[in-house]
Scaffold this active site. Structure first.
Site, PDB file in Angstrom:
ATOM      1  N   ASP A 116      -2.304  34.646  16.880  1.00 19.79           N
ATOM      2  CA  ASP A 116      -2.051  33.750  15.739  1.00 19.79           C
ATOM      3  C   ASP A 116      -0.577  33.331  15.690  1.00 19.79           C
ATOM      4  O   ASP A 116      -0.229  32.380  14.995  1.00 19.79           O
ATOM      5  CB  ASP A 116      -2.341  34.489  14.424  1.00 19.79           C
ATOM      6  N   GLN A 166      -8.541  37.950  10.338  1.00 22.52           N
ATOM      7  CA  GLN A 166      -8.778  36.740   9.548  1.00 22.52           C
ATOM      8  C   GLN A 166      -8.178  36.887   8.145  1.00 22.52           C
ATOM      9  O   GLN A 166      -8.406  37.880   7.454  1.00 22.52           O
ATOM     10  CB  GLN A 166     -10.299  36.477   9.466  1.00 22.52           C
ATOM     11  N   LYS A 183     -14.973  31.017  15.904  1.00 25.87           N
ATOM     12  CA  LYS A 183     -14.060  31.584  16.899  1.00 25.87           C
ATOM     13  C   LYS A 183     -14.845  32.364  17.954  1.00 25.87           C
ATOM     14  O   LYS A 183     -14.565  32.280  19.150  1.00 25.87           O
ATOM     15  CB  LYS A 183     -13.013  32.482  16.204  1.00 25.87           C
TER      16      LYS A 183
HETATM   17  N1  GUN Z   1      -7.124  31.980   7.765  1.00 27.70           N
HETATM   18  C1  GUN Z   1      -7.021  30.633   7.736  1.00 27.70           C
HETATM   19  N2  GUN Z   1      -6.490  30.167   8.883  1.00 27.70           N
HETATM   20  C2  GUN Z   1      -6.235  31.254   9.649  1.00 27.70           C
HETATM   21  C3  GUN Z   1      -5.696  31.410  10.949  1.00 27.70           C
HETATM   22  O1  GUN Z   1      -5.315  30.454  11.639  1.00 27.70           O
HETATM   23  N3  GUN Z   1      -5.602  32.694  11.389  1.00 27.70           N
HETATM   24  C4  GUN Z   1      -5.997  33.774  10.640  1.00 27.70           C
HETATM   25  N4  GUN Z   1      -5.848  34.975  11.162  1.00 27.70           N
HETATM   26  N5  GUN Z   1      -6.501  33.642   9.435  1.00 27.70           N
HETATM   27  C5  GUN Z   1      -6.626  32.395   8.933  1.00 27.70           C
END
Ligand code: GUN
Length: 307
Positions: A143, A120, A76
């Site tokens: 998200d 995350q 990211k």
């Molecule tokens: N963990 C696995 N996929 C995601 C996601 O798309 N966003 C976040 N914040 N955590 C994750």
């Protein structure tokens, strides 16, 4: 008389009937290509914002040292750098208290240079994910996990879409696949993928069924799908006998098989000859998730600057 091709799957050669006059190989939808186009568009718009003195910023919070989460967070951050965003990483120790995490989120909610906040998941067990998600300002919730954003998606009036389902929809759109009136089956009912995925297909006028671990006649239901989305989290769970000839198969899974090899929720080798379109793993839905996160962050920056 029927003709067959032989497909190797599950340690055995299977016969798959050939339909003459019908393309028997699926089109493989490249998430790498589709996501590169999305990111290029985001970069272009980011450059334009910068000429107005606006630099989109994403804060990524990671708590603890889960290796998979570390890889995702690194990807990211790299994507942010590629499109020209500012990114800030907050790597907190596993022992971080709920209070400390909420205090950081509050600071980021009020930090002008930060347009998007992502915490995350999964979080260490002593932290309450729901409370943490609720603490992120809905305007910075890139998200789209906050209940207010989930509700907006439900009524079709939203700013942000959850990244993975939005990525799947972008692939469908790019390929010109018509969802209108199609039988769509989503396997998996998570808040992150399955439920919003079903909602987005419904918005496109699909007739949507959600399957899960308690579903009876799973094979039958899947075999009726024109569009099948697999989000189960089980390596090669979807086999050729669960897929209708000519179906569009979208694989959200990222798993390791018994040999440690990366694979999806779909048994690609046996399903591909039956499908009309299919996404691979790796290089399918995975890269789309991050591209859509970039798109959400750009949108957040625009909204917060009244553009
Ligand atoms: N963990 C696995 N996929 C995601 C996601 O798309 N966003 C976040 N914040 N955590 C994750």
């Amino acid at each position: 008389m029927n003709e067959y091709i032989r497909v190797y799957s599950d340690m055995a050669w299977n016969k798959v009937p050939i339909k003459r006059g019908v393309c028997k190989m699926a089109k493989i939808i490249s998430g790498k290509e589709v996501s590169a186009n999305v990111r290029a568009q985001v970069k272009k718009e980011c450059d334009e914002l910068k000429t107005k003195g606006i630099a989109p910023g994403l804060a990524v919070i990671i708590v603890g040292d889960d290796p998979a989460s570390r890889v995702y967070v690194n990807n990211k951050k790299k994507a942010c750098a590629d499109v020209g965003f500012v990114s800030e990483e907050y790597a907190l120790p596993a022992e971080t208290t709920q209070e400390e995490l909420l205090k950081l989120i509050d600071e980021l909610n009020n930090k002008k240079e930060i347009n998007g906040i992502l915490c995350q998941l999964p979080l260490p067990g002593h932290l309450d994910e729901k409370t943490v998600i609720n603490a992120i300002s809905p305007l910075k919730d890139v998200d789209a996990f906050h209940p207010s954003n989930v509700g907006k998606i439900m009524i079709g009036d939203y700013h942000f879409l959850p990244c993975t389902p939005a990525g799947v929809m972008e692939m469908i759109r790019t390929e010109g696949i018509d969802v209108n009136g199609k039988n769509c089956v989503v396997i998996g009912r998570s808040n992150i993928v399955g439920k919003p995925m079903a909602m987005l297909l419904l918005h496109e006028n699909g007739t949507v069924t959600i399957c899960h671990s308690r579903t009876k006649n799973l094979k039958e239901i899947c075999s009726s799908a024109d569009i099948l989305v697999a989000a189960v989290g089980k390596p090669r769970f979807v086999t050729a006998d669960m897929v209708k000839e000519g179906a569009v198969v979208l694989d959200v899974g990222i798993n390791r098989d018994e040999n440690g090899k990366l694979c999806g929720d779909v048994d690609f080798a046996s399903v591909e000859p039956k499908a009309s379109y299919i996404t691979p793993v790796p290089g399918g839905v995975g890269p789309m998730t991050i591209a859509m996160l970039m798109k959400n962050t750009l949108k957040a920056a625009k909204i917060q600057n009244n553009i």
